[in-house]
Every structure is written in structure tokens, then in C-alpha cells.
Design a protein around this motif. Structure first.
Motif, mmCIF file in Angstrom:
data_model
loop_
_atom_site.group_PDB
_atom_site.id
_atom_site.type_symbol
_atom_site.label_atom_id
_atom_site.label_comp_id
_atom_site.label_asym_id
_atom_site.label_seq_id
_atom_site.Cartn_x
_atom_site.Cartn_y
_atom_site.Cartn_z
ATOM 1 N N LYS A 51 52.901 7.788 29.575
ATOM 2 C CA LYS A 51 52.411 7.270 30.858
ATOM 3 C C LYS A 51 51.702 5.933 30.676
ATOM 4 C CE LYS A 51 51.909 11.604 33.423
ATOM 5 N NZ LYS A 51 50.995 12.388 34.286
ATOM 6 N N ILE A 52 50.908 5.839 29.638
ATOM 7 C CA ILE A 52 50.222 4.574 29.368
ATOM 8 C C ILE A 52 51.235 3.471 29.085
ATOM 9 C CG2 ILE A 52 48.684 3.384 27.754
ATOM 10 C CD1 ILE A 52 47.353 6.235 27.386
ATOM 11 N N LYS A 53 52.229 3.778 28.271
ATOM 12 C CA LYS A 53 53.248 2.779 27.949
ATOM 13 C C LYS A 53 54.047 2.384 29.187
ATOM 14 C CE LYS A 53 53.825 3.967 23.065
ATOM 15 N NZ LYS A 53 54.748 4.494 22.027
ATOM 16 N N ALA A 54 54.302 3.336 30.063
ATOM 17 C CA ALA A 54 55.024 3.028 31.294
ATOM 18 C C ALA A 54 54.222 2.080 32.171
ATOM 19 C CB ALA A 54 55.335 4.316 32.056
ATOM 20 N N ALA A 55 52.924 2.300 32.257
ATOM 21 C CA ALA A 55 52.069 1.409 33.053
ATOM 22 C C ALA A 55 52.031 0.013 32.441
ATOM 23 C CB ALA A 55 50.664 1.999 33.148
ATOM 24 N N ASN A 115 55.554 11.593 36.729
ATOM 25 C CA ASN A 115 56.007 11.313 35.370
ATOM 26 C C ASN A 115 55.943 9.808 35.095
ATOM 27 O OD1 ASN A 115 58.385 10.007 36.345
ATOM 28 N ND2 ASN A 115 59.401 11.988 36.583
ATOM 29 N N PRO A 116 56.317 9.359 33.896
ATOM 30 C CA PRO A 116 56.214 7.926 33.595
ATOM 31 C C PRO A 116 56.938 7.009 34.583
ATOM 32 C CG PRO A 116 56.452 9.143 31.566
ATOM 33 C CD PRO A 116 56.639 10.143 32.675
ATOM 34 N N LEU A 117 58.035 7.454 35.178
ATOM 35 C CA LEU A 117 58.709 6.624 36.180
ATOM 36 C C LEU A 117 57.817 6.437 37.410
ATOM 37 C CD1 LEU A 117 62.362 7.997 36.033
ATOM 38 C CD2 LEU A 117 61.463 5.895 35.009
ATOM 39 N N HIS A 118 57.146 7.509 37.825
ATOM 40 C CA HIS A 118 56.225 7.405 38.947
ATOM 41 C C HIS A 118 55.043 6.511 38.583
ATOM 42 C CE1 HIS A 118 58.103 11.471 39.673
ATOM 43 N NE2 HIS A 118 58.366 10.845 40.806
ATOM 44 N N VAL A 119 54.561 6.652 37.356
ATOM 45 C CA VAL A 119 53.449 5.817 36.892
ATOM 46 C C VAL A 119 53.826 4.342 36.985
ATOM 47 C CG1 VAL A 119 52.076 5.154 34.884
ATOM 48 C CG2 VAL A 119 52.455 7.572 35.395
ATOM 49 N N ILE A 141 44.851 12.993 47.423
ATOM 50 C CA ILE A 141 44.973 11.568 47.695
ATOM 51 C C ILE A 141 46.138 10.977 46.903
ATOM 52 C CG2 ILE A 141 43.774 9.346 47.595
ATOM 53 C CD1 ILE A 141 42.732 11.463 49.631
ATOM 54 N N GLY A 142 46.999 10.242 47.598
ATOM 55 C CA GLY A 142 48.185 9.686 46.971
ATOM 56 C C GLY A 142 48.069 8.206 46.682
ATOM 57 N N PRO A 143 49.085 7.624 46.051
ATOM 58 C CA PRO A 143 49.025 6.205 45.683
ATOM 59 C C PRO A 143 48.921 5.266 46.872
ATOM 60 C CG PRO A 143 51.219 7.135 45.288
ATOM 61 C CD PRO A 143 50.316 8.271 45.570
ATOM 62 N N GLU A 144 49.566 5.609 47.997
ATOM 63 C CA GLU A 144 49.473 4.722 49.160
ATOM 64 C C GLU A 144 48.055 4.713 49.736
ATOM 65 O OE1 GLU A 144 51.422 2.557 50.311
ATOM 66 O OE2 GLU A 144 53.347 3.028 49.359
ATOM 67 N N ASP A 145 47.363 5.850 49.672
ATOM 68 C CA ASP A 145 45.967 5.882 50.103
ATOM 69 C C ASP A 145 45.131 4.909 49.283
ATOM 70 O OD1 ASP A 145 45.992 8.064 52.097
ATOM 71 O OD2 ASP A 145 46.464 9.343 50.393
#
Length: 284
Positions: A133-137, A88-92, A58-62
Motif C-alpha cells: 500500500k505504501i509503495k502504491a501511494a 487494496n493497493p489499486l484503491h490506495v 468516512i470515505g475518500p470523497e468525504d
């Protein structure tokens, strides 16, 4: 459905009980019982939309599509499963914006290698990677009312001490809540609750009530599979009866239950709806 409500709910409820939803009927049924927050998970999404197991399909668009369709129906804050951030963090960062704009009130990010459910002992990423990843979000969200929940799956493969260490590191990184997947010993719970300054989130576990989780120190209990796991046996029994008997007479129930959930009575009996229907010549 406002995002700012969720932080206050986490502070006020002891614990906040968060059942899952996966489609329109589950969302409307959820509304009948006064729950204050809802959960949309990858498990329920994959199972009910595609008939797939929860191993990373399952992906983010789902997930964003589920939020767009279901959040307006429940009219309460929705917590969404963001897996391991889908990259990665950019995707996050990109996926954080996607889910926030879709209407979620919070997401949780896991610290495993994507596709963890292929094994019961997930591979855990380096702590620095998980923190990034947390910091990126946190950096990507538009509003601080959109909560970033940091989840660790490390207790299953690295033990409870490591799980506590990671959760506290995620707290220092700025997470709004800490999500423990798995169980801790009583001593590990004491360590975590003594040092946690933000809410602790858990998933329901067989034989453990929400009140018992609250006694341990959890502030939020997510019932991640309640809706689709409850519906599945009923559907299978109905199909089995029809296949065996060539009829549904033995299992027939009134249509009124479904009609009531969908609001047919209000639709057909509402003065405003009838007035519009008459205006457009729809009433014979």
C-alpha cells in the motif's frame, strides 16, 4: 499551502505541532495563532459532518471535500487521514491522487483492517500488504513534495517491538515519515530513533506535552481532536442553558468574536469591497 513546505517544516521544527480543523470557523481560528501545518482527520470529519463515530464510515470523497474547502482557508500544508487507503493497493493509488489533487500536502496510511476503531485492539494486516500500500501511494503521487506517511497501529495489539519493526520496514519501502499510533517503552523509542532516518509522527496523548514527545524523538505531534472536542462542550452548554432557562441571557457573548473571525470588519471597511459594492449599486 504549497506542498513542498511540509518536508522543510518537519526538518526545521522541534517538534512540528499540527492541530486539527474541521470547518470554516475552526480553520479561520487556527490561522490566528501562527500554526504552520493543519490536520484533517476521519474522526473530526465523521463527528462534525455526519454525527458518526470513527469506525470506518468516512470515505475518500468525504476527506477530499474537506481538503478542498479548508486547505485554502488555513494557507499552510494540510496532513490528511487516509485511513487504511480504503481498499487494496489499486484503491490506495486512486485515493492518493484524489487527495493530492484536492490540495493536501500529505496523507497517512494505516496498517490495520479497515474500521479499526470498532475495537481497541485492531487487526493488523500482513506486513507485505501494508508495504504494498505504501509503495502504491508513492508510485501514484504526482509530486515527491506530496508526502506519504506510514502509520502503524500494531503497538496496541502486537506490542512495541512489532510496531518498531513495522515502522522501519515502512521506511525501507520509501515512506516520507513514520506515524506511531500508541506508545513505546523508553528502550523501544531508543531503537526506533536510532534507526529512523525520516521524521516520526505521533498523536497527542493525555498528560504528555509536545516538548516531551520531542524529547522521546518525535518530530511531529498531531492534535487530532483538538478543534471538535473543544467546541462540543461549549455547544452542549449553550443548548442546555437555552433549554433550562428559555433564554441565552446567562451565556451571551459579543457577536464581535465571531464577526472578527469571519472578517466582517475587513469586508465592510475595505476600500476595494466598498468600491465594488458601489459599482453594483449595493450601498443604499
Amino acid at each position: 499551502m504549497s506542498q513542498q513546505d511540509l518536508r522543510a517544516l518537519m526538518a526545521a521544527e522541534n517538534p512540528l505541532i499540527v492541530p486539527s480543523i474541521y470547518d470554516g470557523i475552526s480553520a479561520l481560528s487556527f490561522r490566528e495563532h501562527g500554526f504552520k501545518a493543519a490536520y484533517i482527520g476521519s474522526y473530526g470529519t465523521g463527528a462534525t459532518r455526519y454525527g458518526l463515530p470513527d469506525i470506518g464510515y468516512i470515505g475518500p470523497e468525504d476527506m477530499a471535500d474537506q481538503v478542498r474547502r479548508l486547505a485554502p482557508l488555513v494557507q499552510v500544508p494540510v496532513i490528511v487521514d487516509a485511513e487504511a487507503g480504503w481498499g487494496n493497493p489499486l484503491h490506495v493509488a486512486r485515493n492518493t491522487k484524489l487527495l493530492e489533487q484536492a490540495g493536501a500536502a500529505a496523507l497517512h496510511i494505516e496498517d490495520h483492517v479497515f474500521g479499526k476503531h470498532i475495537t481497541r485492539k485492531p487487526t493488523i494486516v500482513a506486513l507485505d500488504t501494508a508495504v504494498d500500500k505504501i509503495k502504491a501511494a508513492l508510485d501514484a503521487r504526482d509530486s515527491e513534495d506530496f508526502l506519504i506517511i506510514a502509520r502503524t497501529d500494531s503497538s496496541q495489539s502486537h506490542g512495541g517491538v512489532e510496531a518498531v519493526r513495522r515502522l522501519l520496514a515502512y521506511q525501507e519501502a520509501g515512506a516520507d515519515a513514520l506515524f506511531l499510533a500508541g506508545m513505546l517503552t523508553p528502550e523501544e523509542w531508543k531503537t526506533l530513533t536510532a534507526e529512523a532516518r525520516i521524521p516520526i509522527v505521533v498523536c497527542d496523548s493525555p498528560g504528555v506535552s509536545a516538548a516531551e514527545f520531542a524529547e522521546l524523538g518525535a518530530g511531529v505531534v498531531i492534535y487530532y481532536a483538538l478543534a471538535h472536542m473543544s467546541a462540543t462542550p461549549a455547544m452542549r452548554a449553550a443548548y442546555a442553558a437555552l433549554a433550562a432557562e428559555g433564554s441565552t441571557v446567562s451565556i451571551e457573548e459579543s457577536w464581535n468574536g465571531v464577526q472578527g473571525v469571519l472578517g466582517y470588519d475587513a469586508f465592510l471597511g475595505g476600500d476595494a469591497v466598498r468600491a465594488k459594492a458601489e459599482q453594483y449599486g449595493l450601498l443604499g
